[in-house]
Design an enzyme around this catalytic site. Structure first.
Site, PDB file in Angstrom:
ATOM      1  NE  ARG A   1      -2.801  -0.186   3.235  1.00 41.61           N
ATOM      2  CZ  ARG A   1      -3.770  -1.091   3.122  1.00 41.61           C
ATOM      3  NH1 ARG A   1      -4.802  -0.861   2.321  1.00 41.61           N
ATOM      4  NH2 ARG A   1      -3.735  -2.219   3.815  1.00 41.61           N
ATOM      5  CE1 TYR A   2       0.031   4.239   3.975  1.00 41.68           C
ATOM      6  CE2 TYR A   2       0.276   1.999   4.804  1.00 41.68           C
ATOM      7  CZ  TYR A   2      -0.422   3.198   4.783  1.00 41.68           C
ATOM      8  OH  TYR A   2      -1.544   3.361   5.537  1.00 41.68           O
TER       9      TYR A   2
ATOM     10  NE  ARG B   1       4.447   2.244   6.220  1.00 40.77           N
ATOM     11  CZ  ARG B   1       4.343   3.483   5.741  1.00 40.77           C
ATOM     12  NH1 ARG B   1       5.276   3.971   4.947  1.00 40.77           N
ATOM     13  NH2 ARG B   1       3.285   4.229   6.033  1.00 40.77           N
TER      14      ARG B   1
ATOM     15  CB  CYS C   1      -4.835 -15.723  15.311  1.00 40.22           C
ATOM     16  SG  CYS C   1      -4.750 -14.481  14.018  1.00 40.22           S
TER      17      CYS C   1
ATOM     18  CB  CYS D   1      -9.472  -9.932  18.129  1.00 35.83           C
ATOM     19  SG  CYS D   1      -7.788 -10.089  18.758  1.00 35.83           S
TER      20      CYS D   1
ATOM     21  CB  CYS E   1     -10.170  -9.723  13.749  1.00 38.21           C
ATOM     22  SG  CYS E   1      -8.845  -9.902  12.527  1.00 38.21           S
TER      23      CYS E   1
ATOM     24  NE  ARG F   1      -4.916  -8.083   7.026  1.00 39.08           N
ATOM     25  CZ  ARG F   1      -3.861  -7.537   7.609  1.00 39.08           C
ATOM     26  NH1 ARG F   1      -3.441  -8.005   8.783  1.00 39.08           N
ATOM     27  NH2 ARG F   1      -3.210  -6.553   7.045  1.00 39.08           N
TER      28      ARG F   1
ATOM     29  CG  ASP G   1      -9.884  -1.025  10.900  1.00 39.76           C
ATOM     30  OD1 ASP G   1      -9.700   0.149  10.537  1.00 39.76           O
ATOM     31  OD2 ASP G   1      -8.968  -1.770  11.315  1.00 39.76           O
TER      32      ASP G   1
ATOM     33  CG  ASP H   1      -6.119   1.497   7.887  1.00 40.82           C
ATOM     34  OD1 ASP H   1      -6.026   2.051   6.777  1.00 40.82           O
ATOM     35  OD2 ASP H   1      -5.357   0.606   8.275  1.00 40.82           O
TER      36      ASP H   1
ATOM     37  CE  LYS I   1      -2.280   1.201  10.221  1.00 40.37           C
ATOM     38  NZ  LYS I   1      -1.858   0.550   8.954  1.00 40.37           N
TER      39      LYS I   1
END
Length: 359
Positions: free
Chosen positions: A93-94, A97, A106, A110, A113, A115, A276, A313, A320
């Protein structure tokens, strides 16, 4: 507190542990067929089963009927990962990075989450050797990539051998200077952070960071602190990321304790995320205006060392942005500004600087 020596991965186990009422079995079965369930023994022991979802640990990990309600604004891919995924396992995206997602599972899931539509059992587990080779090849072919952020899923569920392999491969790419792992493992499954894992994460030539996700001071147990200390003592730099969650940490007292504890553990508070727009997570979100008030209260109490950046975000993959309270007004045309201090008092400030030179 609930006690169990095995991970909780089914609704039946939740009921046996006393973490959810039996009459919700069928609805939660339907829910967990879509959104993964896993609670480690470490986390289960922190939950007060008598408090239900009013317990800040239970609220984060125990499935809730509220997740069955989807708001029209919520999205399957709320931060636009797919838009910036040139190949499997990479999000770029950037410019400087990229994300490397070697695994889609995981140790805990959560309930908020972002995702949640793409992780858990049934979502391809981890990259194959061929897929990982292509992902690392993409990074090697893009000299603008200065930092690689390993996420998923939680990449520290991988065995040390696999973690070492990834570290070594990234170390071998000259233009990659920073390797950052995002993980909950040191908090939710601290026994994984053994000598082999610590050694696997080390790189003699690169700066290695771990961004630790924790949202409530109770998560920072003695074993979690010991796991983090072993990483930091080995040269890994740790930063924190937390999510501002209604019913979990949406007050200045809780966040103050959390941020101070991070600093005492030698972990720099980094991001405080506004939740999000993930499906079924409306009950976790509070208005941004309230978030700004809380962050403003924190600014009155904490030094800059302990202050996280409150961020959003932007949905759709636009990145962000900081959304904390504003402390300055004025456009600079007359070099005059109104500044608000940490106690809410306003002051006039006038620029005093050299005039620009003529071309």
């Amino acid at each position: 507190m609930s006690t169990t020596d095995q991970p909780i991965k089914t609704v039946g186990q939740l009921i046996v542990a006393g973490l959810t009422p039996p009459d919700q079995h069928d609805d939660l079965e339907r829910l967990t067929q879509h959104y993964a369930l896993a609670i480690t023994p470490t986390i289960a022991t922190l939950i007060d089963p008598t408090a239900g979802h009013k317990d800040p640990i239970a609220a984060q990990f125990v499935p809730s009927m509220a997740e069955l309600d989807r708001h029209p604004e919520e999205q399957d891919d709320p931060i636009g990962d797919d838009t910036y995924a040139p190949i499997k396992g990479i999000v770029h995206r950037y410019a400087d990075r990229c994300l490397l997602k070697p695994v889609s599972v995981c140790p805990v899931y959560c309930r908020f989450c972002f995702r949640r539509e793409t992780i858990g059992p049934g979502h391809n587990g981890q990259l194959t050797s061929s897929e990982l080779e292509k992902a690392i090849g993409y990074i090697a072919q893009h000299p603008e990539i200065w930092e690689v952020i390993l996420t998923g899923g939680d990449p520290l569920v991988l065995p040390p051998r696999r973690v070492r392999e990834i570290t070594q491969r990234l170390t071998g790419i000259p233009h990659v200077r920073v390797i950052r792992w995002h993980s909950r493992v040191p908090v939710v499954d601290p026994d994984r952070i053994d000598t082999a894992m610590v050694q696997a994460l080390r790189s003699p030539e690169k700066s290695v960071y771990i961004a630790l996700h924790a949202n409530h001071p109770r998560e920072l147990t003695n074993t979690a602190r010991a796991a983090c200390a072993s990483l930091i003592d080995a040269g890994v730099v740790m930063i924190s990321q937390s999510v501002l969650l209604k019913g979990v940490n949406d007050d200045a007292d809780t966040l103050e304790t959390l941020m101070r504890t991070f600093v005492e553990m030698r972990i720099k508070p980094y991001y405080l995320h506004h939740p999000d727009l993930a499906p079924g997570t409306t009950h976790f979100r509070l208005p941004i205006a309230r978030g700004q008030e809380i962050v403003g209260e924190l600014r009155q109490r904490l030094s800059g060392l302990a202050m996280p950046t409150y961020i959003l975000d932007i949905p759709g993959g636009y990145g962000k942005v900081p959304i904390g309270p504003g402390y300055i007004r004025g456009n600079g045309q007359d070099q005059s500004y109104e500044i608000t201090d940490r106690k809410g008092r306003t002051h006039q400030y006038r620029d005093c600087c050299a005039a620009p030179e003529d071309d």
